[in-house]
Design a protein around this motif. Structure first.
Motif, short mmCIF file in Angstrom:
data_model
loop_
_atom_site.label_atom_id
_atom_site.label_comp_id
_atom_site.label_asym_id
_atom_site.label_seq_id
_atom_site.Cartn_x
_atom_site.Cartn_y
_atom_site.Cartn_z
N ASP A 139 31.87 65.94 44.47
CA ASP A 139 32.05 66.12 45.92
C ASP A 139 32.57 67.51 46.24
OD1 ASP A 139 31.21 63.54 46.14
OD2 ASP A 139 33.18 62.69 46.61
N TYR A 140 33.39 68.05 45.35
CA TYR A 140 33.87 69.43 45.53
C TYR A 140 32.71 70.41 45.47
CZ TYR A 140 35.59 73.96 43.89
OH TYR A 140 35.79 75.31 43.71
N HIS A 141 31.81 70.22 44.51
CA HIS A 141 30.68 71.14 44.37
C HIS A 141 29.72 71.02 45.55
CE1 HIS A 141 31.95 72.52 40.48
NE2 HIS A 141 31.94 71.30 39.97
N ILE A 142 29.53 69.81 46.06
CA ILE A 142 28.69 69.65 47.25
C ILE A 142 29.29 70.41 48.43
CG2 ILE A 142 27.88 67.99 48.97
CD1 ILE A 142 27.55 65.97 46.70
N ARG A 143 30.61 70.27 48.64
CA ARG A 143 31.26 71.00 49.72
C ARG A 143 31.13 72.51 49.51
NH1 ARG A 143 36.04 70.42 53.00
NH2 ARG A 143 35.69 68.17 52.90
N ARG A 144 31.32 72.93 48.28
CA ARG A 144 31.23 74.37 47.96
C ARG A 144 29.83 74.90 48.25
NH1 ARG A 144 29.92 76.88 43.39
NH2 ARG A 144 29.86 74.98 42.13
N TYR A 145 28.81 74.16 47.89
CA TYR A 145 27.44 74.60 48.16
C TYR A 145 27.14 74.59 49.66
CZ TYR A 145 26.17 74.62 43.21
OH TYR A 145 26.09 74.91 41.88
N ARG A 146 27.66 73.62 50.37
CA ARG A 146 27.47 73.59 51.82
C ARG A 146 28.05 74.84 52.47
NH1 ARG A 146 30.10 68.37 54.00
NH2 ARG A 146 29.72 69.51 55.95
N TRP A 147 29.16 75.31 51.93
CA TRP A 147 29.80 76.52 52.47
C TRP A 147 29.17 77.79 51.91
CZ3 TRP A 147 35.00 77.21 54.84
CH2 TRP A 147 35.45 76.04 55.48
N GLY A 148 28.36 77.68 50.86
CA GLY A 148 27.73 78.87 50.28
C GLY A 148 28.64 79.66 49.37
N ILE A 149 29.51 78.97 48.62
CA ILE A 149 30.46 79.64 47.73
C ILE A 149 30.01 79.46 46.29
CG2 ILE A 149 32.87 79.72 46.95
CD1 ILE A 149 33.67 78.60 49.69
N SER A 150 29.82 80.55 45.59
CA SER A 150 29.37 80.49 44.19
C SER A 150 30.57 80.34 43.25
CB SER A 150 28.60 81.76 43.83
OG SER A 150 29.40 82.91 44.06
N GLU A 151 30.31 79.73 42.10
CA GLU A 151 31.39 79.54 41.12
C GLU A 151 30.79 79.20 39.77
OE1 GLU A 151 35.21 77.37 42.24
OE2 GLU A 151 34.31 75.92 40.87
N GLY A 152 31.21 79.93 38.74
CA GLY A 152 30.82 79.60 37.39
C GLY A 152 29.51 80.22 36.94
N CYS A 153 29.20 80.00 35.68
CA CYS A 153 28.05 80.64 35.05
C CYS A 153 26.71 80.11 35.56
CB CYS A 153 28.12 80.47 33.53
SG CYS A 153 29.53 81.30 32.77
N ILE A 154 26.68 78.88 36.08
CA ILE A 154 25.43 78.34 36.60
C ILE A 154 25.03 79.08 37.87
CG2 ILE A 154 24.35 76.31 37.62
CD1 ILE A 154 25.91 74.58 35.74
#
Length: 378
Positions: free
Chosen positions: A234-249
């Motif tokens: 759920d954190y990653h979904i929120r992060r993608y909705r906001w357009g925030i990148s994180e990590g090697c992927i």
């Protein structure tokens, strides 16, 4: 110039206009909260209640017991750099300024680049110093890259008086996220004795908080009262909705540029601090170049399947519009050509199945950002 109460009429008219705009926005928020929020998605509620182009302060405080969710981040690792020379050592390696975290328990975002100016690692840097005599900084990074990152930075240690220790198994890293439409406005806090760090996420204002505890203290009452424990997905979904990148992927090591990865927008760059690895190309591009591509959120109409990272995103006339990075659920990230983002977009998976996709300009991007034609940031 005509005067009214000692104020020029031109300024008085602007003042009245500002007051009228503020009253209109406040009324719209009240109407939305009263009549419509039960029937519209949370993301649209946020757009209605907090429009991007207003000058209102969007600092928000939340009722921790009702409003927030706590996500343990098993995908994140950490190590510490401790010793007399730790600040100077990191200053020459990362894009941010170590002076920004001189105060204990403070946090900042940064990247580590290679000599060609490409992103190797994205980092969150925390000051966990117990005393000024022996500075200590905790570095949060992608869990899969922790060992290689430690190995890389040890190459630059030379005679520096520092110790570098992997802390991944000794700490618990969590994200605390507010709701899209908070109903309460109470302050959120954790006693210093119960955690190493509880700080606002330094990348984007209002995205949430970072919580770091020792592995033994991760289930303390003060931590559990912050909100409901929720899955990391759920954190990653929120992060993608906001357009925030994180990590090697999201940021393939050695294969992406910091400015295209929104380093400046994420408060991760200092262009006055002096030299660091990859500084020359980054500074030259920032001051003289034009950024025509940027990482942006992707919104899929149907759940994407079997799409490989790096797959082309194309317009309806088969013109390349960007590159797919990663997604969770209906949301993801892509490196998009700004001139093509308003067109009909599609991406095909390994089975040649087409998935319609769209992108939006993140609301946390600064107003002076370049437009779709790639105009230079001023």
């Amino acid at each position: 110039m005509a005067m009214t109460l000692g104020i020029p009429r031109v300024f008085l008219s602007r003042y009245r206009l500002t007051r009228l705009c503020g009253a209109y926005i406040q009324l719209r928020r009240q109407l939305c909260m009263k009549h419509t929020t039960k029937n519209i998605p949370p993301g649209l509620q946020q757009v209605l209640l907090y429009p991007r182009n207003t000058n209102h302060v969007l600092t928000r405080r939340f009722n921790s017991a009702v409003a927030c969710s706590v996500h343990k981040l098993l995908s994140r690792g950490a190590f510490k750099v401790e010793g007399k020379d730790s600040s100077d050592f990191l200053q020459g390696l990362i894009t941010s300024n170590m002076k920004w975290v001189e105060v204990p328990r403070s946090a900042m975002y940064a990247m580590m680049l290679n000599a060609q100016g490409r992103v190797m690692y994205d980092l969150l840097v925390y000051n966990i110093s117990a005393s000024s005599d022996r500075p200590c900084f905790l570095i949060e990074c992608d869990r899969t890259a922790t060992d290689s990152l430690i190995k890389d930075i040890k190459k630059y240690k030379l005679r520096k008086k520092i110790d570098i220790v992997n802390m991944t198994d000794s700490v618990c890293l969590s994200a605390v996220l507010p709701p899209d439409t908070p109903e309460s406005l109470q302050e959120l806090s954790v006693p210093d004795s119960d955690c190493l760090i509880f700080a606002q996420d330094p990348r984007v204002k209002d995205f949430g908080w970072r919580l770091i505890t020792t592995a033994d203290n991760s289930n303390m009452d003060s931590v559990s009262k912050l909100g409901v424990s929720s899955p990391e997905q759920d954190y990653h979904i929120r992060r993608y909705r906001w357009g925030i990148s994180e990590g090697c992927i999201d940021l393939p090591p050695g294969n992406c540029f910091p400015l295209e990865s929104n380093l400046v927008y994420l408060n991760g760059a200092c262009f006055q601090k002096g030299c660091y690895i990859g500084q020359e190309l980054t500074a030259r591009t920032y001051h003289t170049g034009v950024t025509r591509k940027r990482l942006m959120p992707l919104i899929f109409e149907k759940l994407p399947e079997n799409i490989s990272p790096g797959t082309d995103i194309k317009t309806e006339d088969n013109k390349q519009a960007g590159k797919y990075r990663h997604s969770v659920g209906h949301y993801g990230l892509g490196l998009m050509r700004l001139a093509e983002i308003d067109k009909q977009l599609v991406i095909k998976n390994e089975d040649n199945q087409a998935f319609p996709v769209s992108t939006v300009r993140p609301r946390w991007w600064p107003d002076e950002a370049e437009d779709a034609q790639g105009l230079k940031l001023t």
